[in-house]
Design a protein around this motif. Structure first.
Motif, PDB file in Angstrom:
ATOM      1  N   VAL A 124       0.841  -1.206   0.000  1.00  0.00           N
ATOM      2  CA  VAL A 124       0.000   0.000   0.000  1.00  0.00           C
ATOM      3  C   VAL A 124       0.872   1.249   0.000  1.00  0.00           C
ATOM      4  CG1 VAL A 124      -1.593   1.354   1.425  1.00  0.00           C
ATOM      5  CG2 VAL A 124      -2.019  -1.075   1.050  1.00  0.00           C
ATOM      6  N   LEU A 125       1.904   1.244   0.830  1.00  0.00           N
ATOM      7  CA  LEU A 125       2.792   2.410   0.890  1.00  0.00           C
ATOM      8  C   LEU A 125       3.531   2.612  -0.429  1.00  0.00           C
ATOM      9  CD1 LEU A 125       4.173   2.120   4.529  1.00  0.00           C
ATOM     10  CD2 LEU A 125       2.423   3.696   3.652  1.00  0.00           C
ATOM     11  N   ALA A 126       3.862   1.519  -1.113  1.00  0.00           N
ATOM     12  CA  ALA A 126       4.524   1.632  -2.419  1.00  0.00           C
ATOM     13  C   ALA A 126       3.578   2.266  -3.431  1.00  0.00           C
ATOM     14  CB  ALA A 126       4.987   0.253  -2.900  1.00  0.00           C
ATOM     15  N   VAL A 127       2.288   1.897  -3.370  1.00  0.00           N
ATOM     16  CA  VAL A 127       1.296   2.505  -4.267  1.00  0.00           C
ATOM     17  C   VAL A 127       1.228   4.004  -4.013  1.00  0.00           C
ATOM     18  CG1 VAL A 127      -1.189   2.652  -4.749  1.00  0.00           C
ATOM     19  CG2 VAL A 127      -0.092   0.420  -4.581  1.00  0.00           C
ATOM     20  N   ILE A 128       1.193   4.390  -2.748  1.00  0.00           N
ATOM     21  CA  ILE A 128       1.120   5.809  -2.384  1.00  0.00           C
ATOM     22  C   ILE A 128       2.394   6.538  -2.829  1.00  0.00           C
ATOM     23  CG2 ILE A 128       0.970   7.417  -0.426  1.00  0.00           C
ATOM     24  CD1 ILE A 128      -1.662   5.955  -1.114  1.00  0.00           C
ATOM     25  N   ASP A 129       3.556   5.933  -2.625  1.00  0.00           N
ATOM     26  CA  ASP A 129       4.826   6.567  -2.981  1.00  0.00           C
ATOM     27  C   ASP A 129       4.944   6.794  -4.489  1.00  0.00           C
ATOM     28  OD1 ASP A 129       5.661   6.811  -0.383  1.00  0.00           O
ATOM     29  OD2 ASP A 129       6.811   4.930  -0.385  1.00  0.00           O
ATOM     30  N   ARG A 130       4.332   5.943  -5.302  1.00  0.00           N
ATOM     31  CA  ARG A 130       4.390   6.106  -6.760  1.00  0.00           C
ATOM     32  C   ARG A 130       3.625   7.339  -7.241  1.00  0.00           C
ATOM     33  NH1 ARG A 130       4.367   0.269  -6.920  1.00  0.00           N
ATOM     34  NH2 ARG A 130       2.108   0.224  -7.036  1.00  0.00           N
ATOM     35  N   LEU A 131       2.790   7.914  -6.366  1.00  0.00           N
ATOM     36  CA  LEU A 131       2.038   9.102  -6.743  1.00  0.00           C
ATOM     37  C   LEU A 131       2.910  10.357  -6.741  1.00  0.00           C
ATOM     38  CD1 LEU A 131      -1.206   8.487  -4.656  1.00  0.00           C
ATOM     39  CD2 LEU A 131      -0.902   8.133  -7.124  1.00  0.00           C
ATOM     40  N   GLY A 132       4.056  10.263  -6.154  1.00  0.00           N
ATOM     41  CA  GLY A 132       4.938  11.431  -6.048  1.00  0.00           C
ATOM     42  C   GLY A 132       5.027  11.880  -4.612  1.00  0.00           C
ATOM     43  N   PRO A 133       6.096  12.645  -4.294  1.00  0.00           N
ATOM     44  CA  PRO A 133       6.330  13.021  -2.896  1.00  0.00           C
ATOM     45  C   PRO A 133       5.231  13.902  -2.302  1.00  0.00           C
ATOM     46  CG  PRO A 133       8.037  13.939  -4.343  1.00  0.00           C
ATOM     47  CD  PRO A 133       7.155  13.085  -5.177  1.00  0.00           C
ATOM     48  N   ARG A 134       4.694  14.849  -3.069  1.00  0.00           N
ATOM     49  CA  ARG A 134       3.681  15.748  -2.509  1.00  0.00           C
ATOM     50  C   ARG A 134       2.396  14.981  -2.192  1.00  0.00           C
ATOM     51  NH1 ARG A 134       1.746  19.531  -6.575  1.00  0.00           N
ATOM     52  NH2 ARG A 134       0.061  18.059  -6.757  1.00  0.00           N
ATOM     53  N   LEU A 174      -5.415   3.553  -4.601  1.00  0.00           N
ATOM     54  CA  LEU A 174      -5.644   2.477  -3.630  1.00  0.00           C
ATOM     55  C   LEU A 174      -6.817   1.591  -4.031  1.00  0.00           C
ATOM     56  CD1 LEU A 174      -5.053   4.349  -0.253  1.00  0.00           C
ATOM     57  CD2 LEU A 174      -3.616   2.586  -1.301  1.00  0.00           C
ATOM     58  N   LEU A 175      -7.856   2.183  -4.604  1.00  0.00           N
ATOM     59  CA  LEU A 175      -8.994   1.405  -5.077  1.00  0.00           C
ATOM     60  C   LEU A 175      -8.565   0.461  -6.199  1.00  0.00           C
ATOM     61  CD1 LEU A 175     -12.002   0.802  -4.909  1.00  0.00           C
ATOM     62  CD2 LEU A 175     -12.391   2.690  -6.501  1.00  0.00           C
ATOM     63  N   GLU A 176      -7.763   0.969  -7.140  1.00  0.00           N
ATOM     64  CA  GLU A 176      -7.265   0.127  -8.229  1.00  0.00           C
ATOM     65  C   GLU A 176      -6.385  -0.998  -7.679  1.00  0.00           C
ATOM     66  OE1 GLU A 176      -5.305   2.871 -10.828  1.00  0.00           O
ATOM     67  OE2 GLU A 176      -7.201   3.774 -11.507  1.00  0.00           O
ATOM     68  N   TRP A 177      -5.531  -0.673  -6.715  1.00  0.00           N
ATOM     69  CA  TRP A 177      -4.681  -1.690  -6.107  1.00  0.00           C
ATOM     70  C   TRP A 177      -5.526  -2.777  -5.451  1.00  0.00           C
ATOM     71  CZ3 TRP A 177      -4.524  -3.000  -0.928  1.00  0.00           C
ATOM     72  CH2 TRP A 177      -3.536  -3.910  -0.542  1.00  0.00           C
ATOM     73  N   LYS A 178      -6.584  -2.366  -4.726  1.00  0.00           N
ATOM     74  CA  LYS A 178      -7.471  -3.311  -4.038  1.00  0.00           C
ATOM     75  C   LYS A 178      -8.181  -4.201  -5.041  1.00  0.00           C
ATOM     76  CE  LYS A 178     -11.270  -3.534  -0.698  1.00  0.00           C
ATOM     77  NZ  LYS A 178     -11.925  -4.601  -1.338  1.00  0.00           N
ATOM     78  N   GLU A 179      -8.661  -3.626  -6.126  1.00  0.00           N
ATOM     79  CA  GLU A 179      -9.369  -4.422  -7.138  1.00  0.00           C
ATOM     80  C   GLU A 179      -8.423  -5.452  -7.767  1.00  0.00           C
ATOM     81  OE1 GLU A 179     -10.976  -1.357  -9.660  1.00  0.00           O
ATOM     82  OE2 GLU A 179     -12.740  -1.077  -8.366  1.00  0.00           O
ATOM     83  N   ARG A 180      -7.176  -5.039  -8.040  1.00  0.00           N
ATOM     84  CA  ARG A 180      -6.182  -5.998  -8.591  1.00  0.00           C
ATOM     85  C   ARG A 180      -5.896  -7.113  -7.583  1.00  0.00           C
ATOM     86  NH1 ARG A 180      -3.569  -1.277 -10.150  1.00  0.00           N
ATOM     87  NH2 ARG A 180      -2.033  -1.539  -8.500  1.00  0.00           N
ATOM     88  N   ARG A 181      -5.738  -6.750  -6.327  1.00  0.00           N
ATOM     89  CA  ARG A 181      -5.440  -7.745  -5.291  1.00  0.00           C
ATOM     90  C   ARG A 181      -6.595  -8.731  -5.126  1.00  0.00           C
ATOM     91  NH1 ARG A 181      -5.955  -6.385   0.802  1.00  0.00           N
ATOM     92  NH2 ARG A 181      -8.047  -6.523  -0.005  1.00  0.00           N
ATOM     93  N   ASP A 182      -7.837  -8.221  -5.136  1.00  0.00           N
ATOM     94  CA  ASP A 182      -9.000  -9.087  -4.968  1.00  0.00           C
ATOM     95  C   ASP A 182      -9.212  -9.984  -6.176  1.00  0.00           C
ATOM     96  OD1 ASP A 182      -9.384  -7.958  -2.509  1.00  0.00           O
ATOM     97  OD2 ASP A 182     -11.041  -6.652  -3.132  1.00  0.00           O
ATOM     98  N   ALA A 183      -8.769  -9.537  -7.340  1.00  0.00           N
ATOM     99  CA  ALA A 183      -8.949 -10.337  -8.552  1.00  0.00           C
ATOM    100  C   ALA A 183      -8.006 -11.558  -8.560  1.00  0.00           C
ATOM    101  CB  ALA A 183      -8.701  -9.478  -9.798  1.00  0.00           C
ATOM    102  N   THR A 184      -6.907 -11.455  -7.855  1.00  0.00           N
ATOM    103  CA  THR A 184      -5.965 -12.587  -7.870  1.00  0.00           C
ATOM    104  C   THR A 184      -6.213 -13.577  -6.792  1.00  0.00           C
ATOM    105  OG1 THR A 184      -4.374 -11.375  -6.515  1.00  0.00           O
ATOM    106  CG2 THR A 184      -4.092 -11.289  -8.895  1.00  0.00           C
TER     107      THR A 184
END
Length: 184
Positions: A124-134, A174-184
């Motif tokens: 989850v933190l990696a997903v957030i970090d990919r958005l950029g520092p701000r 985060l919603l996209e990450w959750k949907e990918r995780r639930d699909a697997t």
């Protein structure tokens, strides 16, 4: 001895009162205290024998009993009941402690679950970090630290609408990450 009797019975001379020796059950208790102590120790009271004797004293002095035909037998019976009460109380405490420990054990995650949870947090933190520092900082300050959006905007030197936009981006990611995780 009179001072001890007065202290034990709670009676003292205060002018008009006379120092009376205890009678009945209290006198039998005082005369046989050592015998009762040995009885309790022989029954397994150990270090608690003195405490039990005190409980017996409190029981007989507070009880509203009439004349007792065989006071020593009565005291042995009271001592036996005090031992039984102490044993039952100890058994209940042990059961309660065992149940509490079992409940705690049932609710503690297994080591595998703890590792899986840590990996999910890292993801989850990696997903957030990919958005950029701000955007990552805005998300962490608002959602994790509990700072108000206005305060986050002031800290980052941006407008409130920019913080709101960054948070929407984080929620979408985060919603996209959750949907990918639930699909697997």
């Amino acid at each position: 001895m009179a001072g001890i009797v007065l202290a034990v019975t709670g009676r003292g001379s205060t002018g008009s009162e006379s120092a009376e020796a205890p009678s009945g059950l209290a006198a039998t208790y005082l005369d046989n205290r050592d015998v009762l102590l040995r009885f309790l120790r022989a029954r397994g009271a150990g270090d608690a024998a003195e405490d039990l004797l005190h409980e017996i004293w409190l029981r007989i002095t507070r009880a509203q009993t009439g004349p007792v035909a065989s006071p020593l037998s009565y005291l042995y019976s009271v001592a036996n009941m005090a031992m039984i009460d102490r044993h039952r109380s100890a058994m209940q405490a042990a059961r309660r402690d065992a149940q509490w420990s079992e409940t705690r054990r049932d609710h503690e995650p297994s080591p595998e679950a703890g590792i899986a949870d840590a990996q999910e947090v890292a993801s989850v933190l990696a997903v957030i970090d990919r958005l950029g520092p701000r955007a990552a900082t805005a998300f962490r300050r608002h959602r994790i630290d509990g700072a108000a959006q206005k305060q986050v905007a002031d800290e980052l030197g941006v407008s409130l609408s920019t913080v709101e936009s960054d948070l929407r981006s984080a929620y979408r990611a985060l919603l996209e990450w959750k949907e990918r995780r639930d699909a697997t």
